[in-house]
Design a protein around this motif. Structure first.
Motif, PDB file in Angstrom:
ATOM      1  N   THR A   1     -21.900  14.654  -5.439  1.00 36.71           N
ATOM      2  CA  THR A   1     -21.188  13.845  -4.468  1.00 36.71           C
ATOM      3  C   THR A   1     -19.692  13.975  -4.703  1.00 36.71           C
ATOM      4  O   THR A   1     -19.223  13.892  -5.830  1.00 36.71           O
ATOM      5  CB  THR A   1     -21.593  12.362  -4.601  1.00 36.71           C
ATOM      6  OG1 THR A   1     -23.002  12.247  -4.443  1.00 36.71           O
ATOM      7  CG2 THR A   1     -20.909  11.517  -3.568  1.00 36.71           C
ATOM      8  N   LEU A   2     -18.978  14.144  -3.634  1.00 36.55           N
ATOM      9  CA  LEU A   2     -17.522  14.183  -3.662  1.00 36.55           C
ATOM     10  C   LEU A   2     -17.053  13.114  -2.692  1.00 36.55           C
ATOM     11  O   LEU A   2     -17.576  13.013  -1.576  1.00 36.55           O
ATOM     12  CB  LEU A   2     -17.025  15.563  -3.222  1.00 36.55           C
ATOM     13  CG  LEU A   2     -15.524  15.740  -3.059  1.00 36.55           C
ATOM     14  CD1 LEU A   2     -14.828  15.576  -4.404  1.00 36.55           C
ATOM     15  CD2 LEU A   2     -15.217  17.090  -2.451  1.00 36.55           C
ATOM     16  N   ALA A   3     -16.098  12.287  -3.095  1.00 37.62           N
ATOM     17  CA  ALA A   3     -15.677  11.184  -2.226  1.00 37.62           C
ATOM     18  C   ALA A   3     -14.166  11.003  -2.243  1.00 37.62           C
ATOM     19  O   ALA A   3     -13.513  11.230  -3.260  1.00 37.62           O
ATOM     20  CB  ALA A   3     -16.348   9.886  -2.672  1.00 37.62           C
ATOM     21  N   LEU A   4     -13.651  10.596  -1.097  1.00 39.22           N
ATOM     22  CA  LEU A   4     -12.259  10.177  -0.956  1.00 39.22           C
ATOM     23  C   LEU A   4     -12.273   8.689  -0.652  1.00 39.22           C
ATOM     24  O   LEU A   4     -13.064   8.236   0.185  1.00 39.22           O
ATOM     25  CB  LEU A   4     -11.570  10.923   0.184  1.00 39.22           C
ATOM     26  CG  LEU A   4     -11.411  12.417   0.029  1.00 39.22           C
ATOM     27  CD1 LEU A   4     -10.832  13.017   1.297  1.00 39.22           C
ATOM     28  CD2 LEU A   4     -10.513  12.736  -1.150  1.00 39.22           C
ATOM     29  N   HIS A   5     -11.415   7.946  -1.309  1.00 44.09           N
ATOM     30  CA  HIS A   5     -11.435   6.493  -1.176  1.00 44.09           C
ATOM     31  C   HIS A   5     -10.015   5.975  -0.990  1.00 44.09           C
ATOM     32  O   HIS A   5      -9.095   6.442  -1.648  1.00 44.09           O
ATOM     33  CB  HIS A   5     -12.060   5.879  -2.439  1.00 44.09           C
ATOM     34  CG  HIS A   5     -12.158   4.405  -2.408  1.00 44.09           C
ATOM     35  ND1 HIS A   5     -11.315   3.604  -3.126  1.00 44.09           N
ATOM     36  CD2 HIS A   5     -12.984   3.576  -1.743  1.00 44.09           C
ATOM     37  CE1 HIS A   5     -11.632   2.338  -2.907  1.00 44.09           C
ATOM     38  NE2 HIS A   5     -12.638   2.299  -2.073  1.00 44.09           N
ATOM     39  N   ALA A   6      -9.855   5.019  -0.079  1.00 44.43           N
ATOM     40  CA  ALA A   6      -8.542   4.406   0.135  1.00 44.43           C
ATOM     41  C   ALA A   6      -8.726   2.946   0.539  1.00 44.43           C
ATOM     42  O   ALA A   6      -9.659   2.606   1.262  1.00 44.43           O
ATOM     43  CB  ALA A   6      -7.776   5.141   1.227  1.00 44.43           C
ATOM     44  N   THR A   7      -7.833   2.114   0.064  1.00 45.24           N
ATOM     45  CA  THR A   7      -7.837   0.703   0.420  1.00 45.24           C
ATOM     46  C   THR A   7      -6.488   0.356   1.028  1.00 45.24           C
ATOM     47  O   THR A   7      -5.458   0.805   0.546  1.00 45.24           O
ATOM     48  CB  THR A   7      -8.094  -0.182  -0.821  1.00 45.24           C
ATOM     49  OG1 THR A   7      -9.356   0.180  -1.394  1.00 45.24           O
ATOM     50  CG2 THR A   7      -8.120  -1.645  -0.471  1.00 45.24           C
ATOM     51  N   ALA A   8      -6.523  -0.447   2.095  1.00 46.70           N
ATOM     52  CA  ALA A   8      -5.286  -0.848   2.768  1.00 46.70           C
ATOM     53  C   ALA A   8      -5.277  -2.352   2.971  1.00 46.70           C
ATOM     54  O   ALA A   8      -6.325  -2.980   3.086  1.00 46.70           O
ATOM     55  CB  ALA A   8      -5.163  -0.143   4.111  1.00 46.70           C
TER      56      ALA A   8
END
Length: 93
Positions: A1-8
């Motif tokens: 699994t490869l993931a990109l994560h961002a919180t705003a």
């Protein structure tokens, strides 16, 4: 699994959490319906979006939306994208 994560934090008391994930098979998966064929490695990808709004210290509203995009492992008629929406309300007494 490869993931990109961002919180705003677009406005006060609102948190938006974003994640895009790719699911890959390291050894590949062979189809049993087309005589084996070439091994496929892409299981699919998924986009998850969670929003939480703190209305007060004791009341919280939430929404979670997910969408799965099947990869090359899935054949017709099982290769349509699927989605889900969940909502929540939390009240502390």
């Amino acid at each position: 699994t490869l993931a990109l994560h961002a919180t705003a934090l677009p406005i006060e008391d609102l948190v938006v959490d974003n994640r895009f994930s790719w699911f890959l098979a390291d050894k590949g998966i062979r189809s049993t319906t087309d005589g084996g064929g070439k091994a496929k490695h892409t299981i699919g990808s998924e986009w998850d979006l969670n929003a939480t709004y703190n209305y007060t210290d004791d009341v919280q509203f939430g929404a979670a939306w997910s969408m799965f995009f099947p990869g090359s492992v899935f054949k017709e008629p099982h290769d349509d994208a699927s989605s889900q929406l969940l909502t929540s309300v939390s009240v502390k007494f």
